[in-house]
Write an enzyme that holds these catalytic residues in place. Structure first.
Site, PDB file in Angstrom:
ATOM      1  N   CYS A 113      -7.503  -0.882  -3.693  1.00  0.00           N
ATOM      2  CA  CYS A 113      -7.840  -0.703  -2.213  1.00  0.00           C
ATOM      3  C   CYS A 113      -6.514  -0.659  -1.613  1.00  0.00           C
ATOM      4  O   CYS A 113      -6.571  -0.248  -0.335  1.00  0.00           O
ATOM      5  CB  CYS A 113      -8.650  -1.743  -1.754  1.00  0.00           C
ATOM      6  SG  CYS A 113     -10.218  -2.171  -2.711  1.00  0.00           S
ATOM      7  N   HIS A 241      -7.796  -1.414   5.550  1.00  0.00           N
ATOM      8  CA  HIS A 241      -8.357  -0.982   4.410  1.00  0.00           C
ATOM      9  C   HIS A 241      -9.977  -1.115   5.060  1.00  0.00           C
ATOM     10  O   HIS A 241     -10.444  -2.292   5.380  1.00  0.00           O
ATOM     11  CB  HIS A 241      -8.300  -1.745   3.233  1.00  0.00           C
ATOM     12  CG  HIS A 241      -9.218  -1.552   2.155  1.00  0.00           C
ATOM     13  ND1 HIS A 241      -9.980  -0.573   1.835  1.00  0.00           N
ATOM     14  CD2 HIS A 241     -10.264  -2.508   1.538  1.00  0.00           C
ATOM     15  CE1 HIS A 241     -10.809  -0.811   1.041  1.00  0.00           C
ATOM     16  NE2 HIS A 241     -11.038  -2.010   0.735  1.00  0.00           N
ATOM     17  N   ASN A 271     -16.841   1.505   1.716  1.00  0.00           N
ATOM     18  CA  ASN A 271     -15.702   1.191   1.101  1.00  0.00           C
ATOM     19  C   ASN A 271     -15.404   2.272   0.170  1.00  0.00           C
ATOM     20  O   ASN A 271     -15.855   2.352  -0.857  1.00  0.00           O
ATOM     21  CB  ASN A 271     -15.886  -0.172   0.577  1.00  0.00           C
ATOM     22  CG  ASN A 271     -14.520  -0.681  -0.289  1.00  0.00           C
ATOM     23  OD1 ASN A 271     -13.668   0.017  -0.558  1.00  0.00           O
ATOM     24  ND2 ASN A 271     -14.471  -1.876  -0.535  1.00  0.00           N
TER      25      ASN A 271
END
Length: 315
Positions: A113, A241, A271
């Site tokens: 990430c 993020h 995500n």
């Protein structure tokens, strides 16, 4: 020594939209349950014939077009991804082949990430040292391919996509381009976010990640601003993020960027791991929510319990 700057961005998402209501027909969940816990309403899912390098290639092509460049103008490609199935050729080499980039340095970066901000720093350093004059930096992940779609704790989170930036040499002035990176990790907690096994599957310790992100990371993000000579209040935007709205909003507030637009692309994209920051940044630029020269904090965190952040100027 040169400076470096982002001159254009671009993004790509697959056409298929998976809504919370559709997920509720697959696992024991509901739209209300998902939105109250992670803030996500929908996500994009790539098909079996859409590999990671294809997602990356589309985003990169858009960034090149926005910069008014051709593939032949690029001498370096850095791809952040943790979901490429094949080890060789790497994703960057396959993107180069797709675009027709002749002879670039081509490398992948796997910091999950936090991958894009690590990749951006890598390209920034190469350009500043004179090893590259123009680089494509791409974050691309196909999280749907490493997800257990019977596990409601993880399958509600993920989406697929890619984002890209063109990084070019500039005058050696960090205030006008890409600021110094602040990066690191917490190896003893690395197992809190995992993509492992055969076949590989995404898993995480959600509460551990939440506590770490909301208590430990605000001070680190503020330090990234300080390295660029800015106060958080000077920021025009914060692009974190896109993990979970319940992480993004408290973290953004604790950074102290009181005048900044806060990217919330997680609501419609889920995500997307390494793709999340360039995807969200590109959308802010496309919608005109930030303008050329605006200072923007990019801050990636998550897998490996790694983090990396830098202030950049909007292209």
């Amino acid at each position: 020594m040169h400076g470096s700057r982002i001159t254009a961005v671009g993004h790509y998402q697959p056409a298929t939209i998976l809504t919370n209501e559709e997920l509720a027909g697959m696992v024991d969940t509901s739209d209300e349950w998902i939105r109250s816990r992670v803030g996500i309403r929908s996500r994009r899912i790539a098909g079996p014939d859409e590999p990671v390098d294809e997602l990356a290639g589309h985003a990169a092509a858009k960034a090149l077009a926005a910069a008014g460049l051709t593939p032949a103008d690029v001498d370096m490609i850095v791809v952040a991804t943790s979901t490429a199935i094949d080890r060789s050729p790497n994703t960057a080499a396959r993107v180069a082949a797709r675009l027709g980039v002749p002879g670039p340095a081509a490398l992948d970066v796997n910091v999950v990430c936090a991958g894009f901000t690590h990749a951006l720093a890598t390209a920034d350093h190469a350009v500043r040292a004179g090893a590259s004059s123009r680089a494509l930096v791409i974050g691309a992940d196909k999280m749907s391919e490493v997800t257990d779609w019977t596990d409601r704790t993880t399958c509600v989170l993920v989406g697929d996509g890619a984002g890209a930036a063109v990084v070019e040499a500039s005058a050696p002035d960090t205030r006008a381009g890409i600021g110094p990176v602040l990066w690191g990790s917490v190896p003893r907690m690395g197992n809190a976010v995992r993509i492992e096994g055969t076949p590989p599957r995404f898993a995480q310790e959600g509460q551990s990640v939440y506590r770490w992100a909301t208590t430990r990371l605000p001070a680190i993000a503020r330090q990234a601003c300080e390295r660029s000579g800015l106060e958080p209040a000077d920021l025009a935007a914060v692009v974190l993020h896109q993990a979970n709205l319940r992480i993004i909003e408290p973290l953004a507030a604790k950074i102290g960027a009181v005048n900044a637009v806060v990217a919330r692309d997680v609501v419609e994209s889920g995500n997307t791991s390494a793709a999340s920051i360039p995807l969200a940044l590109s959308k802010l630029v496309e919608r005109g929510e930030i303008t050329t020269g605006d200072p923007v904090l990019l801050f990636g965190f998550g897998g490996n319990l790694s983090y990396a952040g830098q202030v950049v100027r909007c292209p």
